[in-house]
Every structure is written in structure tokens, then in C-alpha cells.
Motif scaffolding. Structure first.
Motif, PDB file in Angstrom:
ATOM      1  N   SER A  85       0.819  -1.203   0.000  1.00 33.34           N
ATOM      2  CA  SER A  85       0.000   0.000   0.000  1.00 33.34           C
ATOM      3  C   SER A  85       0.852   1.252   0.000  1.00 33.34           C
ATOM      4  N   MET A  86       0.191   2.374  -0.307  1.00 32.01           N
ATOM      5  CA  MET A  86       0.834   3.673  -0.287  1.00 32.01           C
ATOM      6  C   MET A  86      -0.134   4.672   0.309  1.00 32.01           C
ATOM      7  N   GLU A  87       0.402   5.510   1.168  1.00 39.83           N
ATOM      8  CA  GLU A  87      -0.385   6.612   1.735  1.00 39.83           C
ATOM      9  C   GLU A  87       0.299   7.918   1.353  1.00 39.83           C
ATOM     10  N   LYS A 123       4.011   7.225   2.562  1.00 38.60           N
ATOM     11  CA  LYS A 123       4.362   5.984   3.269  1.00 38.60           C
ATOM     12  C   LYS A 123       4.124   4.782   2.371  1.00 38.60           C
ATOM     13  N   MET A 124       5.160   3.962   2.224  1.00 41.61           N
ATOM     14  CA  MET A 124       5.053   2.731   1.455  1.00 41.61           C
ATOM     15  C   MET A 124       5.076   1.544   2.409  1.00 41.61           C
ATOM     16  N   GLY A 128       6.973  -6.613   4.629  1.00 42.52           N
ATOM     17  CA  GLY A 128       7.400  -6.781   6.007  1.00 42.52           C
ATOM     18  C   GLY A 128       8.075  -5.548   6.588  1.00 42.52           C
ATOM     19  N   PHE A 129       8.082  -4.436   5.852  1.00 37.95           N
ATOM     20  CA  PHE A 129       8.669  -3.198   6.350  1.00 37.95           C
ATOM     21  C   PHE A 129       7.912  -2.004   5.778  1.00 37.95           C
ATOM     22  N   THR A 130       8.084  -0.847   6.396  1.00 40.89           N
ATOM     23  CA  THR A 130       7.506   0.383   5.880  1.00 40.89           C
ATOM     24  C   THR A 130       8.610   1.411   5.666  1.00 40.89           C
ATOM     25  N   HIS A 131       8.358   2.327   4.751  1.00 43.03           N
ATOM     26  CA  HIS A 131       9.304   3.400   4.414  1.00 43.03           C
ATOM     27  C   HIS A 131       8.485   4.682   4.302  1.00 43.03           C
ATOM     28  N   VAL A 132       8.772   5.635   5.174  1.00 41.35           N
ATOM     29  CA  VAL A 132       8.045   6.904   5.206  1.00 41.35           C
ATOM     30  C   VAL A 132       8.987   8.043   4.816  1.00 41.35           C
TER      31      VAL A 132
END
Length: 221
Positions: A85-87, A123-124, A128-132
Motif C-alpha cells: 500500500s501507499m499513503e 508511506k510505502m 514486512g517493512f515500511t518506508h516513510v
């Protein structure tokens, strides 16, 4: 950096966030080296995830163009039985001052009566991880005056490190780029170097708008 107002596709779409409603990556079943030892299978899974992220990115930017400022987009990836997902969120920041001063991680110079200031948040949620990637920018007279940036990562089974930069493509277009390295904890990561490298970039414009330009990752840390 203290966050003021946000749009949460990274962004930027990124918030850009590029934004997506999905089960948070940190809550998903995280792949482990023992389940991803087959390089061909891993390459196939990564290709599927990046294909899904491209779809998410396109949908995020479409919503940005339509005027939305709080976006969340998700895409199911059957190969890994997870959502990516992407925010992306943007918000106006009110200011009563006529001058902006140099801040940490900021490219800035004094301006009189800027036309506006906006916060961005991209935010991606990947594998198993996120990148903001988050920050704000000041614009006026059709130009970008200043921009700030901050990178944040989550993912309990990894160590994280990140770098970021701001490129002035022209006076009205600045690109904010970020790269994060997610390496497996313990001996697995230190000996094999297994993990992922993720990228999120956002562009901000002198018109006061923004877009997520990249949200992707590669295997290897």
C-alpha cells in the motif's frame, strides 16, 4: 523533526504518503531467509510486488490530480498473500511569520510573505517493512522556496538505515529522494547481507502541489 500538518500516496503517492488502505506491512507475515532461499522464486515474488506498487503509485497520483489530499491505496499480491500500500497526505500549514530560517535537513533561504507552506507525508508498506518520507515545503511566485525531509522506517525483523537528498530540478520543481536499507537482524543479516533496499521520492512544485514519483524496492541490503 516535528510534524505540523499532514497528508497521509510519499505521498508521494509517498505521504508522498502515496496512500493505500491495507493491512500494515508490519502486521503481515514477514518473509524470512528460510522461506526465500530459492532465488528464482524470490525474483518472481519481488517482480509481483513491484508491479503491484506501480499500480498503487498510478492510482495515488490519479487521486492527487483530482484534488484529493488524503490518499490511501492498496493492492493485493497473491504471490506473497499480502497487501502492499501507499499513503500520501498533504496539508496547508498556517504561518504568521514573513521569514523562514534555515533548519536541520533543510534547503532554505529567507523569503518575504511566501504564498504558502504545505506538509507532505508519503508511506510505502512493502514486504514486512515500511518506508516513510515526510516534511514540508514553502512556495511562492511559482517557485519552490524551501523544503524539509525526514525518513522513518519500521519492521521488527530488520535493522534500518536511510539516506535522503533534495534535488532542484528547476526553480518550480524540487525532487525529494530517499533510500532505506532493511537488513535482517542477527547473523543472517551480518553474514549473508540479506534484506531489502527501498526507495521513495516525492516532487513538490511552485504551484503548491506535489506528487509521488517513486515507490519501489529491490532485494539485497
Amino acid at each position: 523533526m516535528t510534524n505540523k500538518k499532514f497528508i497521509s500516496v510519499l505521498a508521494i503517492p509517498l505521504l508522498f504518503t502515496t496512500i493505500y488502505t491495507a493491512t500494515p506491512a508490519s502486521a503481515e507475515t514477514t518473509p524470512t531467509p528460510s522461506t526465500t532461499t530459492n532465488s528464482e522464486e524470490l525474483a518472481k515474488d519481488q517482480k509481483a510486488v513491484n508491479k503491484a506498487l506501480k499500480i498503487v503509485l498510478e492510482k495515488t497520483n490519479q487521486q492527487i490530480k483530482s484534488g484529493k489530499e488524503n490518499i490511501k491505496v492498496s493492492q493485493y499480491v497473491p504471490e506473497i498473500n499480502q497487501n502492499v500500500s501507499m499513503e500520501f497526505v498533504t496539508k496547508d500549514i498556517s504561518t504568521n511569520t514573513q521569514t523562514n530560517t534555515l533548519q536541520k535537513n533543510t534547503i532554505s533561504y529567507a523569503v518575504a510573505k511566501p504564498s504558502g507552506r504545505k506538509a507532505y507525508y508519503g508511506k510505502m508498506n512493502a514486504w514486512g517493512f515500511t518506508h516513510v518520507l515526510r516534511g514540508d515545503f514553502v512556495y511562492g511566485g511559482g517557485k519552490v522556496i524551501s523544503a524539509t525531509k525526514e525518513v522513518q522506517n519500521t519492521g521488527l525483523t530488520y535493522t534500518h538505515s536511510s539516506t535522503s537528498s533534495i534535488a532542484k530540478l528547476d526553480p518550480s520543481v524540487w525532487q525529494i529522494q530517499s533510500k532505506s536499507v532493511h537488513k535482517w537482524l542477527g547473523k543472517v543479516g551480518s553474514v549473508t547481507g540479506l534484506g531489502y533496499t527501498s526507495y521513495v521520492s516525492v516532487e513538490v512544485y511552485g504551484s503548491g502541489t506535489s506528487a509521488v514519483r517513486n515507490a519501489s524496492f529491490t532485494t539485497g541490503a
